[in-house]
Design an enzyme around this catalytic site. Structure first.
Site, PDB file in Angstrom:
ATOM      1  N   HIS A   1       0.801  -1.225   0.000  1.00  0.00           N
ATOM      2  CA  HIS A   1       0.000   0.000   0.000  1.00  0.00           C
ATOM      3  C   HIS A   1       0.832   1.273   0.000  1.00  0.00           C
ATOM      4  O   HIS A   1       0.551   2.207   0.771  1.00  0.00           O
ATOM      5  CB  HIS A   1      -0.930   0.024   1.223  1.00  0.00           C
ATOM      6  CG  HIS A   1      -1.855  -1.141   1.301  1.00  0.00           C
ATOM      7  ND1 HIS A   1      -2.351  -1.630   2.484  1.00  0.00           N
ATOM      8  CD2 HIS A   1      -2.370  -1.931   0.330  1.00  0.00           C
ATOM      9  CE1 HIS A   1      -3.146  -2.667   2.247  1.00  0.00           C
ATOM     10  NE2 HIS A   1      -3.155  -2.875   0.940  1.00  0.00           N
TER      11      HIS A   1
ATOM     12  N   HIS B   1      -6.855  -0.630   3.318  1.00  0.00           N
ATOM     13  CA  HIS B   1      -6.185  -0.938   2.052  1.00  0.00           C
ATOM     14  C   HIS B   1      -6.471   0.232   1.098  1.00  0.00           C
ATOM     15  O   HIS B   1      -7.409   0.996   1.295  1.00  0.00           O
ATOM     16  CB  HIS B   1      -6.709  -2.253   1.491  1.00  0.00           C
ATOM     17  CG  HIS B   1      -6.399  -3.428   2.377  1.00  0.00           C
ATOM     18  ND1 HIS B   1      -5.532  -4.426   2.020  1.00  0.00           N
ATOM     19  CD2 HIS B   1      -6.839  -3.742   3.616  1.00  0.00           C
ATOM     20  CE1 HIS B   1      -5.452  -5.325   2.989  1.00  0.00           C
ATOM     21  NE2 HIS B   1      -6.241  -4.928   3.979  1.00  0.00           N
TER      22      HIS B   1
HETATM   23  C1  LIG Z   1       0.056  -7.552  -4.623  1.00  0.00           C
HETATM   24  C2  LIG Z   1      -0.834  -6.426  -4.219  1.00  0.00           C
HETATM   25  C3  LIG Z   1      -1.896  -6.669  -3.358  1.00  0.00           C
HETATM   26  C4  LIG Z   1      -2.731  -5.632  -2.974  1.00  0.00           C
HETATM   27  N1  LIG Z   1      -3.841  -5.913  -2.234  1.00  0.00           N
HETATM   28  C5  LIG Z   1      -4.763  -4.948  -2.046  1.00  0.00           C
HETATM   29  C6  LIG Z   1      -6.010  -5.258  -1.490  1.00  0.00           C
HETATM   30  O1  LIG Z   1      -6.334  -6.401  -1.209  1.00  0.00           O
HETATM   31  N2  LIG Z   1      -6.882  -4.236  -1.295  1.00  0.00           N
HETATM   32  C7  LIG Z   1      -6.563  -2.946  -1.596  1.00  0.00           C
HETATM   33  O2  LIG Z   1      -7.377  -2.052  -1.335  1.00  0.00           O
HETATM   34  N3  LIG Z   1      -5.393  -2.640  -2.143  1.00  0.00           N
HETATM   35  C8  LIG Z   1      -4.503  -3.615  -2.423  1.00  0.00           C
HETATM   36  N4  LIG Z   1      -3.359  -3.320  -3.061  1.00  0.00           N
HETATM   37  C9  LIG Z   1      -3.107  -1.926  -3.404  1.00  0.00           C
HETATM   38  C10 LIG Z   1      -3.969  -1.448  -4.561  1.00  0.00           C
HETATM   39  O3  LIG Z   1      -4.043  -2.421  -5.550  1.00  0.00           O
HETATM   40  C11 LIG Z   1      -3.393  -0.152  -5.088  1.00  0.00           C
HETATM   41  O4  LIG Z   1      -3.466   0.816  -4.065  1.00  0.00           O
HETATM   42  C12 LIG Z   1      -4.114   0.391  -6.294  1.00  0.00           C
HETATM   43  O5  LIG Z   1      -4.137  -0.544  -7.322  1.00  0.00           O
HETATM   44  C13 LIG Z   1      -3.397   1.643  -6.763  1.00  0.00           C
HETATM   45  O6  LIG Z   1      -4.045   2.144  -7.889  1.00  0.00           O
HETATM   46  P1  LIG Z   1      -3.233   3.065  -8.884  1.00  0.00           P
HETATM   47  O7  LIG Z   1      -4.147   3.420  -9.973  1.00  0.00           O
HETATM   48  O8  LIG Z   1      -2.581   4.151  -8.111  1.00  0.00           O
HETATM   49  O9  LIG Z   1      -2.053   2.142  -9.409  1.00  0.00           O
HETATM   50  P2  LIG Z   1      -2.141   0.771 -10.180  1.00  0.00           P
HETATM   51  O10 LIG Z   1      -3.441   0.120  -9.975  1.00  0.00           O
HETATM   52  O11 LIG Z   1      -0.925   0.013  -9.798  1.00  0.00           O
HETATM   53  O12 LIG Z   1      -2.057   1.219 -11.681  1.00  0.00           O
HETATM   54  C14 LIG Z   1      -0.938   1.842 -12.241  1.00  0.00           C
HETATM   55  C15 LIG Z   1      -0.894   1.427 -13.688  1.00  0.00           C
HETATM   56  O13 LIG Z   1      -0.004   2.262 -14.382  1.00  0.00           O
HETATM   57  C16 LIG Z   1       0.811   1.474 -15.213  1.00  0.00           C
HETATM   58  N5  LIG Z   1       2.043   2.209 -15.415  1.00  0.00           N
HETATM   59  C17 LIG Z   1       2.977   2.539 -14.510  1.00  0.00           C
HETATM   60  N6  LIG Z   1       3.963   3.247 -15.082  1.00  0.00           N
HETATM   61  C18 LIG Z   1       3.627   3.364 -16.393  1.00  0.00           C
HETATM   62  C19 LIG Z   1       4.235   3.988 -17.500  1.00  0.00           C
HETATM   63  N7  LIG Z   1       5.395   4.626 -17.407  1.00  0.00           N
HETATM   64  N8  LIG Z   1       3.634   3.909 -18.714  1.00  0.00           N
HETATM   65  C20 LIG Z   1       2.423   3.259 -18.842  1.00  0.00           C
HETATM   66  N9  LIG Z   1       1.825   2.634 -17.819  1.00  0.00           N
HETATM   67  C21 LIG Z   1       2.416   2.699 -16.600  1.00  0.00           C
HETATM   68  C22 LIG Z   1       0.980   0.189 -14.443  1.00  0.00           C
HETATM   69  O14 LIG Z   1       1.393  -0.873 -15.284  1.00  0.00           O
HETATM   70  C23 LIG Z   1      -0.388  -0.003 -13.849  1.00  0.00           C
HETATM   71  O15 LIG Z   1      -1.243  -0.709 -14.699  1.00  0.00           O
HETATM   72  C24 LIG Z   1      -2.484  -4.323  -3.445  1.00  0.00           C
HETATM   73  C25 LIG Z   1      -1.432  -4.074  -4.305  1.00  0.00           C
HETATM   74  C26 LIG Z   1      -0.613  -5.119  -4.708  1.00  0.00           C
HETATM   75  C27 LIG Z   1       0.520  -4.826  -5.649  1.00  0.00           C
END
Ligand SMILES: Cc1cc2nc3c(=O)[nH]c(=O)nc-3n(C[C@H](O)[C@H](O)[C@H](O)COP(=O)(O)OP(=O)(O)OC[C@H]3O[C@@H](n4cnc5c(N)ncnc54)[C@H](O)[C@@H]3O)c2cc1C
Length: 887
Positions: free
Chosen positions: A597, A640
């Protein structure tokens, strides 16, 4: 020649599909459900796919109004929301794949725990730098890479923090343009949420509290409970009650207490509801939305101009598949939005010359804006303890150890969507500092000590991390809040029941720090976008963190000893009851890892407090560059991070809409309304030289021809009017085909059958492990499961009422910030919501079972809102809002 206006075609198509929905619903939804329980065989599945492309040349040299970097949790929610307006074009660029090659693995809830896509191509598989204060080792830091982002590979927990924790975001941003307090952020979490409450039987068995009124009922992300829950989990909430806690529904804004967390699960078919499944897959065709996969954004482009306030203007993005691949570029007419997550977004900013000057200068990157990008990193650090269970206790170890049981459970999941593979961890609780210390006096004295040491602590963190002065100012403001929370109800730890031991007959309790005092940073070390940045969460850098974890281990011991959990948690095996004090701290530090997280690296804070973005999520000093993802969260929460990220994305979309859209008065809502309807926009040609010259080496030869989807081409063709008759013929043919295929559908192979054939199971490395490193000679273990109990799946056909026709009023309410909905209630014809006015509203699970978002069976087009008053007596069919400035 007969000329048929495109809008006439659209209207005809609409009517045809409406009649299809109506006829398909007879003689009743119940009968239909039996044939198509989840619309698995819907013959329109292909048609309804979004424009997801992997060929970069199709967008190279094009221009879109909004260009989004990252197709994860926030990125796809944004892409979906912004493209609701058909005259605005949106491109979302994702570095990873579309997930179709691993769809069954993404969908199956238990897969994340027992096997997992971590370690696969769908994981960035980062490692931290060596962690000086936690055993000196590096720590594995998975992040999702692919459509759905981390939400496609994560543990599916869906929860909120307590009210004061979001209120703190507002406190840290006084006198701001946008408010980010509990009421506001929770409103947007609710907008994303489509909650299915547990049945009365399940509630009673597990001691759960559920208040549906606290939850969103019509959002895009399905949230509910798994079909299978281990019997042992029934001892969880009662044990907390034994210790004096309450059973809570944490959507109430209270995290102190115990609950069975909701998960991002579509209870009707027990599959993961991630941002692709929720925000993209159910959309009707949208030629104004393109999602490009397999391309990593390497840089934000700037054209050297400034706006009237002196802010630099972002003109587009550069991207390429890998280090040696061709580099491409695309123009953003209006805005560039970074949604790359806590690692990706700061990395892109820094590579683009926005970041700490010292870091950029060290890499010979021209500093466009000196901002503390990458600082204020906060993560939940966690580790697990294990207890032996009585002989015969059924845990996930049984499943791990038995090929027969695995095959049987797989068969059950494939055919009935019930059983062991549906389970994910959900038993949690959040004790406060008073709870874990166990004495008010001691807790007060601990808090006083923190206050008296504050100056020293800040000065230490500043020197350890080489913090810029403004970050120090922000840190002080955050610490003041954290210090007050030491004597409040704010949860300091998350305590999670895990059904998988390290060894055979064991169960565990995971302890995770929720409000770390340690701060870290993420900084690039190379101008090469394909070199991972340096990630330093500095676990246990500040000593309070290990104190709190040690108190937490003591609390976990008390909980395991509390009735009735004590019936199944017998003897502590790891670290063992004799491990206490400093030895316990050392064990924790050595065995800890991320709870996944991380946040804060592009913090939303005042500029003089280390902010990277303001409360409109605009990067300071830029005119049109935003960050909208978890990285903007300024202070950690006892929850989370997925639910809040959807909230951030939903609110972020409204902030953008508020900036660009105004209501256009509707002159006539009857016959001329249809003829005035806007043609759906599609990409234009890039004209900005900062974009067209960005990749002199790139082949732009094909960028001038329209290489967009056939959907986009159809849109353009229709707009020209010349091929309209042919298009109509095609649509009629398609309609006939649909009718034919509907009749044959029950004989076709189901969607899940196909996907499971591809998927299979993999017991090898890469399972979604808990965040601990295994001591030598002990194999790592994945997450838990338990007793094999064939709960009947009352949800399989969609529980009565759970998906009752979705009221859109909730979404309308949340649009208050954009001041849109109050004037124009959303309905299918308004192009608001995830439904395009030019297509039959469609939702995978419910479009033909009578519970969908779409048109009422029976053809009542006005079922969600009262018919407007006035002469016309009908809702206008054309788009009612126009972008203000899109030229
Ligand atoms: C293993 C794991 C378990 C988790 N378990 C939970 C849970 O059970 N419950 C919960 O609430 N949260 C959980 N989390 C956390 C939650 O998934 C994240 O907080 C959330 O997904 C974040 O959303 P985001 O949009 O910020 O990033 P992300 O969902 O990670 O999305 C970012 C996206 O941007 C893309 N990206 C990055 N850099 C680039 C670039 N330069 N060019 C193009 N694309 C790019 C990535 O590939 C990704 O698809 C978990 C995370 C992980 C890794």
């Amino acid at each position: 020649m007969i000329t048929i206006k495109p809008t006439t075609i659209i209207t005809l198509l609409h009517l045809l599909l409406v009649s299809e929905v109506v006829s398909g619903s007879n003689p009743g939804a119940g009968v239909k459900e039996n044939i198509h329980p989840h619309n698995l065989n819907n013959p329109h599945r292909e048609l309804h796919k979004r424009e997801i492309v992997s060929d970069a040349s199709k967008v190279n040299g094009k221009s879109f109004d909004f260009v989004i970097a990252g197709g994860g949790v926030a990125g796809l929610a944004l892409a979906s929301r912004l493209s609701e307006w058909s005259n605005v074009t949106v491109l979302c660029i994702e570095a990873g794949g579309d997930g179709s090659d691993v769809q069954a693995k993404i969908d199956t809830p238990g897969y994340s725990y027992l096997n997992s896509l971590t370690g696969s191509a769908y994981d960035w598989a980062y490692n931290t730098v060596a962690q000086t204060d936690s055993g000196g080792a590096t720590k594995y830091w998975p992040r999702g890479k692919g459509l759905g982002g981390s939400g496609a590979i994560n543990g599916m927990f869906w929860g909120r923090p307590s009210e004061p924790e979001f209120d703190a975001w507002a406190t840290l941003n006084p006198n701001a343009a946008e408010t980010w307090n509990w009421e506001e952020v929770n409103k947007y979490i609710k907008k994303a949420e489509n909650y299915s409450p547990p049945s009365e039987d399940v509630k009673t068995k597990f001691g759960m509290t559920s208040d549906p009124s606290l939850h969103g009922q019509s959002g895009m992300i399905h949230v509910g409970h798994t079909n299978y829950i281990f019997d042992e989990v029934a001892k969880w909430i009662p044990a907390w009650i034994t210790l004096g806690f309450k059973s809570i529904d944490n959507a109430a804004g209270i995290s102190r207490g115990a609950w069975l967390s909701t998960s991002t699960i579509n209870v009707s078919n027990q599959t993961r509801s991630d941002s692709k499944a929720g925000y993209i897959d159910p959309l009707p065709p949208r030629s104004n939305l393109v999602i490009l996969t397999g391309q990593q954004v390497t840089q934000v482009l700037f054209n050297g101009t400034k706006d009237a306030n002196g802010n630099i203007v972002a003109s587009g993005l550069k991207f390429q598949a890998d280090k040696d691949a061709t580099s491409y570029s695309v123009q953003a007419n209006k805005e560039v939005i970074l949604a790359g997550g806590t690692v990706g977004s700061p990395q892109i900013l820094q590579l683009s010359g926005i970041g700490p000057k010292e870091t950029l200068e060290g890499l010979n990157i021209d500093t466009k804006l000196d901002l503390p990008v990458g600082f204020n990193l906060q993560d939940h650090v966690s580790y697990s303890m294990y207890w032996s269970t009585p002989q015969g206790t059924f845990t996930w170890n049984n499943l791990s150890a038995s090929a027969d049981l695995k095959a049987q459970a797989q068969e059950e999941y494939d055919t009935k969507k019930t059983g062991l593979w549906t389970y994910v961890n959900e038993a949690v609780g959040y004790p406060s500092m008073l709870d874990i210390i166990g004495s008010d006096d001691e807790a007060n004295s601990y808090a006083s000590n923190i206050a008296s040491q504050m100056t020293t602590t800040i000065s230490n963190v500043k020197s350890w991390l080489d913090l810029p002065d403004n970050v120090v100012t922000g840190l002080k403001a955050q610490y003041d809040i954290q210090q007050k929370w030491m004597t409040s109800d704010v949860g300091q730890l998350e305590i999670i029941l895990t059904m998988l031991g390290k060894g055979g007959n064991e169960m565990g309790i995971q302890v995770a720090l929720q409000h770390p005092w340690s701060r870290g940073k993420i900084l690039i070390t190379s101008t090469d976008a394909f070199t991972q940045p340096s990630i330093n969460p500095d676990y246990f850098g500040v000593g309070y963190d290990i104190d709190i974890m040690n108190y937490g281990s003591g609390f976990a011991r008390k909980l395991a000893a509390a009735s009735p959990l004590s019936d199944v948690m017998i003897t502590e095996v790891y670290p063992g009851p004799s491990v206490t004090g400093d030895a316990l701290g050392t064990y924790t530090k050595t065995n800890c890892g991320t709870e996944y997280h991380p946040m804060g690296t592009c913090s939303m804070l005042p500029k003089d407090s280390g902010g990277v973005v303001d409360t409109t999520l605009t990067v300071y000093g830029t005119s049109n560059l935003r960050v909208i993802d978890t990285s903007i969260a300024p202070l950690h929460i006892s929850a989370h991070t997925m639910a809040v990220t959807y909230g951030i994305a939903e609110k972020g979309s409204d902030i953008i809409k508020k900036k660009y859209w105004k209501q256009v008065p509707i002159q006539n809502t009857t016959s001329s309304a249809t003829s005035a309807a806007a043609t759906t926009a599609s990409a234009g040609q890039a004209t900005d030289t900062s974009v067209t010259n960005a990749n002199k080496d790139a082949s732009n030869s094909d960028s001038s021809s329209s290489s967009l989807s056939s959907g986009a081409k159809i849109g353009i063709g229709i707009g020209a009017g010349v091929g309209a008759a042919a298009a109509l013929a095609g649509l009629l043919f398609f309609f006939c085909l649909r009718r034919k295929k509907t009749g044959a559908a029950s004989n076709e192979k189901g969607w899940y059958d196909n996907r499971n054939a591809q998927g299979g199971w993999n017991d090898g490395a890469g399972a979604y492990k808990e965040g601990y490193a295994s001591p030598p000679n002990q194999s790592t273990q994945a997450y838990p499961m338990a007793a094999f109990d064939n709960h009947s799946n009352s949800n399989m056909g969609g529980p009565p009422g759970a998906f009752a026709a979705h009221s859109r009023t909730h979404s309308v309410d949340t649009m208050a910030t954009a001041d849109l909905a109050s004037r124009m209630p959303m309905r299918s014809g308004s192009n608001y919501g995830n439904l395009s006015g030019t297509s039959t509203p469609y939702r995978d699970d419910h479009s033909d079972d009578g519970h969908g978002h779409g048109l009422n069976h029976g053809g009542d087009l006005g079922h969600q809102y009262p018919t407007p008053q006035g002469a016309a007596g009908a809702w206008p069919r054309q788009q009612s809002y126009q972008p203000v400035n899109i030229s």
